[in-house]
Design a protein around this motif. Structure first.
Motif, PDB file in Angstrom:
ATOM      1  N   ALA A  59      16.483  43.058  61.443  1.00 59.72           N
ATOM      2  CA  ALA A  59      16.457  42.867  62.845  1.00 59.72           C
ATOM      3  C   ALA A  59      15.262  43.432  63.491  1.00 59.72           C
ATOM      4  N   GLY A  60      15.184  44.211  64.004  1.00 60.58           N
ATOM      5  CA  GLY A  60      14.051  44.808  64.548  1.00 60.58           C
ATOM      6  C   GLY A  60      13.753  44.539  65.869  1.00 60.58           C
ATOM      7  N   THR A  61      13.599  44.236  65.447  1.00 56.15           N
ATOM      8  CA  THR A  61      13.614  44.046  66.477  1.00 56.15           C
ATOM      9  C   THR A  61      13.632  44.271  67.544  1.00 56.15           C
ATOM     10  N   MET A 118      24.137  47.893  63.961  1.00 52.81           N
ATOM     11  CA  MET A 118      23.968  46.466  63.696  1.00 52.81           C
ATOM     12  C   MET A 118      25.310  45.800  63.400  1.00 52.81           C
ATOM     13  N   PHE A 119      25.474  44.578  63.921  1.00 56.16           N
ATOM     14  CA  PHE A 119      26.726  43.838  63.759  1.00 56.16           C
ATOM     15  C   PHE A 119      26.405  42.385  63.446  1.00 56.16           C
ATOM     16  N   THR A 120      26.957  41.862  62.346  1.00 57.65           N
ATOM     17  CA  THR A 120      26.741  40.452  61.995  1.00 57.65           C
ATOM     18  C   THR A 120      28.022  39.630  62.047  1.00 57.65           C
ATOM     19  N   GLY A 121      29.162  40.276  62.275  1.00 55.31           N
ATOM     20  CA  GLY A 121      30.430  39.553  62.326  1.00 55.31           C
ATOM     21  C   GLY A 121      31.122  39.443  60.978  1.00 55.31           C
ATOM     22  N   TRP A 122      30.518  40.019  59.925  1.00 54.04           N
ATOM     23  CA  TRP A 122      31.128  39.987  58.591  1.00 54.04           C
ATOM     24  C   TRP A 122      30.978  41.375  57.990  1.00 54.04           C
ATOM     25  N   VAL A 171      19.203  40.146  69.488  1.00 53.40           N
ATOM     26  CA  VAL A 171      19.871  39.204  68.584  1.00 53.40           C
ATOM     27  C   VAL A 171      18.839  38.705  67.580  1.00 53.40           C
ATOM     28  N   PHE A 172      19.203  38.712  66.298  1.00 49.01           N
ATOM     29  CA  PHE A 172      18.281  38.248  65.261  1.00 49.01           C
ATOM     30  C   PHE A 172      18.954  37.183  64.407  1.00 49.01           C
ATOM     31  N   SER A 173      18.149  36.312  63.816  1.00 49.40           N
ATOM     32  CA  SER A 173      18.699  35.251  62.967  1.00 49.40           C
ATOM     33  C   SER A 173      17.723  34.926  61.846  1.00 49.40           C
ATOM     34  N   TYR A 174      18.282  34.410  60.750  1.00 47.20           N
ATOM     35  CA  TYR A 174      17.481  34.050  59.575  1.00 47.20           C
ATOM     36  C   TYR A 174      18.227  32.959  58.809  1.00 47.20           C
ATOM     37  N   THR A 175      17.490  32.220  57.993  1.00 47.38           N
ATOM     38  CA  THR A 175      18.117  31.126  57.249  1.00 47.38           C
ATOM     39  C   THR A 175      18.761  31.647  55.968  1.00 47.38           C
ATOM     40  N   HIS A 176      19.881  31.030  55.611  1.00 46.26           N
ATOM     41  CA  HIS A 176      20.601  31.404  54.389  1.00 46.26           C
ATOM     42  C   HIS A 176      20.565  30.246  53.397  1.00 46.26           C
ATOM     43  N   THR A 216      22.128  32.583  59.809  1.00 46.84           N
ATOM     44  CA  THR A 216      22.975  33.752  60.004  1.00 46.84           C
ATOM     45  C   THR A 216      22.422  34.584  61.151  1.00 46.84           C
ATOM     46  N   THR A 217      23.322  35.107  61.961  1.00 45.27           N
ATOM     47  CA  THR A 217      22.941  35.827  63.168  1.00 45.27           C
ATOM     48  C   THR A 217      23.563  37.215  63.186  1.00 45.27           C
ATOM     49  N   GLY A 218      22.844  38.152  63.741  1.00 45.26           N
ATOM     50  CA  GLY A 218      23.356  39.499  63.958  1.00 45.26           C
ATOM     51  C   GLY A 218      22.819  40.040  65.263  1.00 45.26           C
TER      52      GLY A 218
END
Length: 197
Positions: A9-11, A84-88, A41-46, A52-54
């Motif tokens: 993130a880092g964001t 940090m929270f990603t929902g999983w 809010v951060f996101s990256y491809t899986h 995926t978002t966190g």
């Protein structure tokens, strides 16, 4: 040095986002973040299958806002890695483990601006240093002033900003599983800040 987010993130931080336009004042005024309405809010491809978002929320930060000369403003933000929270839950745990963050209580991701370029009446480019996972990198935030004025319920001066940037997690020693798991991390920041007492 901040030891922090061995993660995506880092964001950044960032944070952050300071700027522009408004009534003229001679010097910078201090604004502090409203942690209940500030998020990174951060996101990256899986593996090409999904995005995926966190997020981070509830963090601290401070803006020195010079409305007369926004280029003389500054911003600093600090995000606790463990927030940090990603929902999983299992993913969050993996990110905090040694493969990524190796996070401990008190570890931070930090952003501190080093310069601001005004690009429009309500937009600017904020350059700063992002400290994460023992590494420091210069990042640039594309920032926008959303609104500034008296908060109708809090009865004090308020301001809101958005900002975006893209980071490479490998720049911070967090590149495990790249490129199958995206190395590029898209970061979206939205903050509210109140004039300090």
């Amino acid at each position: 040095m901040y030891r922090s987010l061995k993660s995506t993130a880092g964001t950044a931080m960032l944070a952050g986002a300071v700027l522009l336009a408004g009534p003229l004042v001679a010097t910078a005024e201090t604004y502090v973040l409203d942690p209940s309405h500030s998020q990174v809010v951060f996101s990256y491809t899986h593996m090409g299958f999904s995005t995926t978002t966190g997020m981070f929320s509830g963090f601290d930060g401070e803006i020195e806002w010079n409305r007369e000369d926004p280029a003389q403003s500054s911003v600093s933000v600090a995000l606790p890695v463990l927030s940090m929270f990603t929902g999983w839950e299992a993913r969050d745990g993996h990110f905090m483990a040694d493969d990524f963050f190796g996070a401990s209580e008190g570890d931070l991701i930090a952003f501190k601006s080093t310069g601001i370029e005004v690009t429009g009446e309500e937009t600017g480019r904020i350059t700063g240093v992002l400290s994460m996972n023992g590494a420091e990198k210069e990042v640039v935030l594309e920032a926008k002033l959303n609104a500034a004025g008296m908060h109708p319920m809090e009865n004090k001066e308020w301001a809101g900003f958005n900002a975006t940037t893209t980071l490479k997690r490998s720049d911070f020693g967090l590149g495990l599983f790249a490129p199958a798991i995206g190395d590029d991390i898209d970061v979206r920041i939205s903050i509210e800040a109140m004039k300090a007492e």
